[in-house]
Design a protein around this motif. Structure first.
Motif, short mmCIF file in Angstrom:
data_model
loop_
_atom_site.label_atom_id
_atom_site.label_comp_id
_atom_site.label_asym_id
_atom_site.label_seq_id
_atom_site.Cartn_x
_atom_site.Cartn_y
_atom_site.Cartn_z
N LEU A 90 32.08 42.40 50.54
CA LEU A 90 32.85 42.70 49.33
C LEU A 90 33.75 43.91 49.58
CD1 LEU A 90 33.16 41.70 46.43
CD2 LEU A 90 31.37 43.31 45.75
N LYS A 91 35.04 43.65 49.71
CA LYS A 91 36.01 44.74 49.96
C LYS A 91 36.58 45.31 48.67
CE LYS A 91 37.35 42.80 54.44
NZ LYS A 91 38.46 42.23 55.26
N LEU A 92 36.75 44.45 47.68
CA LEU A 92 37.27 44.87 46.38
C LEU A 92 36.17 44.66 45.35
CD1 LEU A 92 40.74 43.14 46.76
CD2 LEU A 92 40.28 45.59 46.96
N LYS A 93 35.71 45.74 44.72
CA LYS A 93 34.46 45.71 43.98
C LYS A 93 34.59 45.50 42.48
CE LYS A 93 32.18 48.64 47.43
NZ LYS A 93 31.44 47.53 48.03
N THR A 94 35.83 45.41 41.97
CA THR A 94 36.02 45.17 40.54
C THR A 94 37.12 44.14 40.33
OG1 THR A 94 37.74 46.84 40.17
CG2 THR A 94 35.42 47.59 40.08
N ILE A 95 37.10 43.49 39.17
CA ILE A 95 38.15 42.52 38.84
C ILE A 95 39.52 43.18 38.78
CG2 ILE A 95 39.02 41.09 36.95
CD1 ILE A 95 36.17 39.99 36.66
N PRO A 96 39.68 44.37 38.17
CA PRO A 96 41.00 45.03 38.20
C PRO A 96 41.51 45.30 39.62
CG PRO A 96 39.64 46.01 36.50
CD PRO A 96 38.74 45.09 37.28
N ASP A 97 40.60 45.66 40.54
CA ASP A 97 41.02 45.89 41.92
C ASP A 97 41.54 44.61 42.56
OD1 ASP A 97 40.32 48.55 41.79
OD2 ASP A 97 38.38 48.30 42.78
N ILE A 98 40.82 43.50 42.33
CA ILE A 98 41.25 42.21 42.88
C ILE A 98 42.58 41.80 42.27
CG2 ILE A 98 40.68 39.76 43.09
CD1 ILE A 98 37.71 40.59 43.00
N ALA A 99 42.71 41.96 40.96
CA ALA A 99 43.93 41.57 40.26
C ALA A 99 45.13 42.34 40.81
CB ALA A 99 43.78 41.81 38.76
N TYR A 100 44.95 43.62 41.06
CA TYR A 100 46.05 44.43 41.59
C TYR A 100 46.42 43.99 43.00
CZ TYR A 100 48.94 48.38 42.94
OH TYR A 100 49.97 49.15 43.38
N GLU A 101 45.41 43.65 43.82
CA GLU A 101 45.66 43.17 45.18
C GLU A 101 46.48 41.88 45.14
OE1 GLU A 101 45.21 43.55 49.42
OE2 GLU A 101 44.91 44.93 47.73
N ILE A 102 46.19 41.00 44.20
CA ILE A 102 46.97 39.78 44.05
C ILE A 102 48.40 40.11 43.63
CG2 ILE A 102 47.23 37.66 42.68
CD1 ILE A 102 44.14 37.55 42.55
N LYS A 103 48.52 41.05 42.71
CA LYS A 103 49.86 41.44 42.20
C LYS A 103 50.77 41.95 43.32
CE LYS A 103 52.07 44.57 38.85
NZ LYS A 103 52.90 45.32 39.83
N ILE A 104 50.21 42.72 44.24
CA ILE A 104 51.06 43.31 45.28
C ILE A 104 51.31 42.35 46.45
CG2 ILE A 104 50.38 45.66 44.69
CD1 ILE A 104 48.56 45.69 47.13
N ASN A 105 50.58 41.24 46.50
CA ASN A 105 50.74 40.28 47.59
C ASN A 105 51.47 39.01 47.21
OD1 ASN A 105 49.28 41.01 50.29
ND2 ASN A 105 47.95 41.79 48.66
N PHE A 106 51.68 38.80 45.90
CA PHE A 106 52.31 37.56 45.44
C PHE A 106 53.38 37.87 44.39
CE2 PHE A 106 48.22 36.22 47.03
CZ PHE A 106 48.47 35.00 47.63
N LYS A 107 54.37 36.99 44.34
CA LYS A 107 55.35 37.04 43.26
C LYS A 107 54.79 36.31 42.04
CE LYS A 107 59.36 36.96 46.37
NZ LYS A 107 60.58 36.19 46.76
N PHE A 108 55.25 36.69 40.85
CA PHE A 108 54.89 35.95 39.64
C PHE A 108 55.89 34.82 39.43
CE2 PHE A 108 52.85 40.08 38.51
CZ PHE A 108 51.56 39.59 38.32
N PRO A 109 55.42 33.68 38.88
CA PRO A 109 54.02 33.40 38.55
C PRO A 109 53.20 33.13 39.82
CG PRO A 109 55.34 31.46 38.14
CD PRO A 109 56.30 32.54 38.53
N VAL A 110 51.89 33.24 39.69
CA VAL A 110 50.99 33.00 40.80
C VAL A 110 49.84 32.12 40.30
CG1 VAL A 110 49.71 35.14 40.34
CG2 VAL A 110 49.57 34.08 42.60
#
Length: 276
Positions: A90-110
């Motif tokens: 487990l590298k990212l330990k909270t849902i907000p952390d995972i959500a932010y990682e997705i945000k910085i790696n993908f364009k919206f919509p995703v």
């Protein structure tokens, strides 16, 4: 009796191949060729266990095929609520952390969806960070029957057409379009779950040849004797591979088309088994 089993038994009868129904619910069948082969529910004897597990996992499939065929960028994320024995991964330990990682790696919509799912369940088109958090919260809900301990984020493709391509021994034996031209979206992103969505049998030799050729790199990497591949066409007319299915379901196809077309798939499957 499941529809796939009915199709199998009709194929056996057409080819005069002996079979036995081995269970009260009639969804376990033994076929006698040069040896016994077992068909159980939607599973067939044509897929190795390791390969079935591999293609069920969208992130694993992407890892193998991303350099071989045009496929949307995909990243997987382990649930913060996973079993203790998996916590070391487990590298990212909270849902907000995972959500932010997705945000910085993908364009919206995703697209955010459960890793091992099918049928469009728990698949979300997210327009912003808050929608990503909501999607992850749903996927990682351990009290939900659709819970998955891995969620994937996937690049969004603007789809013009979507196909299911059924392959046997690397040859395209059945192709249909997931047609939503007369359909209404009702909450499930999977086309054939839209109200009025139809499985439209494709006979155009040009489209068949293009898709068969496009998919060949998959078989060079993964030993898939039988599979249903989801293929889409984007706004520029480019083909994309979305995912593979180890046990295609013909319920909607036979609802919208002559069931004999699906019976023919099982006839070819039996003939292939008899030649091995």
């Amino acid at each position: 009796m499941l529809n796939n089993i009915r199709l199998l038994l009709q194929a056996c009868q057409n080819l005069n191949i002996p079979y036995e129904i081995l269970h009260t619910y009639e969804n376990l069948v033994r076929i006698k060729l040069d040896q016994y082969y077992y068909f159980c529910n939607y599973s067939t004897p044509l897929i190795e266990q390791s390969v079935a597990h591999l293609i069920k996992d969208k992130e694993y499939t992407y890892s193998i095929l991303k350099e071989k065929i045009k496929t949307p960028k995909t990243m997987g994320f382990l649930s913060p609520f996973c079993d203790e024995k998996y916590q070391q991964y487990l590298k990212l330990k909270t849902i907000p952390d995972i959500a932010y990682e997705i945000k910085i790696n993908f364009k919206f919509p995703v697209i955010v969806k459960r890793n091992s799912g099918s049928g469009g369940l728990n698949v979300f088109l997210c327009q912003n960070l808050e929608e990503i958090k909501t999607a992850l919260t749903t996927i990682f809900n351990i009290y939900d029957k659709h819970y998955d301990y891995v969620a994937v984020a996937q690049e969004y493709i603007v789809i013009q057409r979507e196909y299911r391509a059924v392959f046997l021994d690397q040859k395209l034996i059945l192709l249909y379009e997931k047609d939503i031209t007369q359909a209404t979206f009702t909450g499930n992103l999977s086309p054939l779950h839209w109200e009025g969505g139809q499985a439209k049998y494709v006979t155009d030799p040009h489209i068949i040849a293009e898709i068969e050729s496009f998919c060949q790199p998959i078989f060079q990497e993964i030993n898939l004797e039988y599979t249903g591949l989801d293929i889409v066409v984007d706004e520029q007319g480019q083909y994309w591979f979305i995912e593979a299915n180890s046990h295609p379901n013909y319920d909607i196809f036979t609802r919208d088309n002559d069931p004999e077309l699906a019976v023919n798939v099982f006839e070819k499957m039996l003939m292939f088994l008899s030649s091995k």
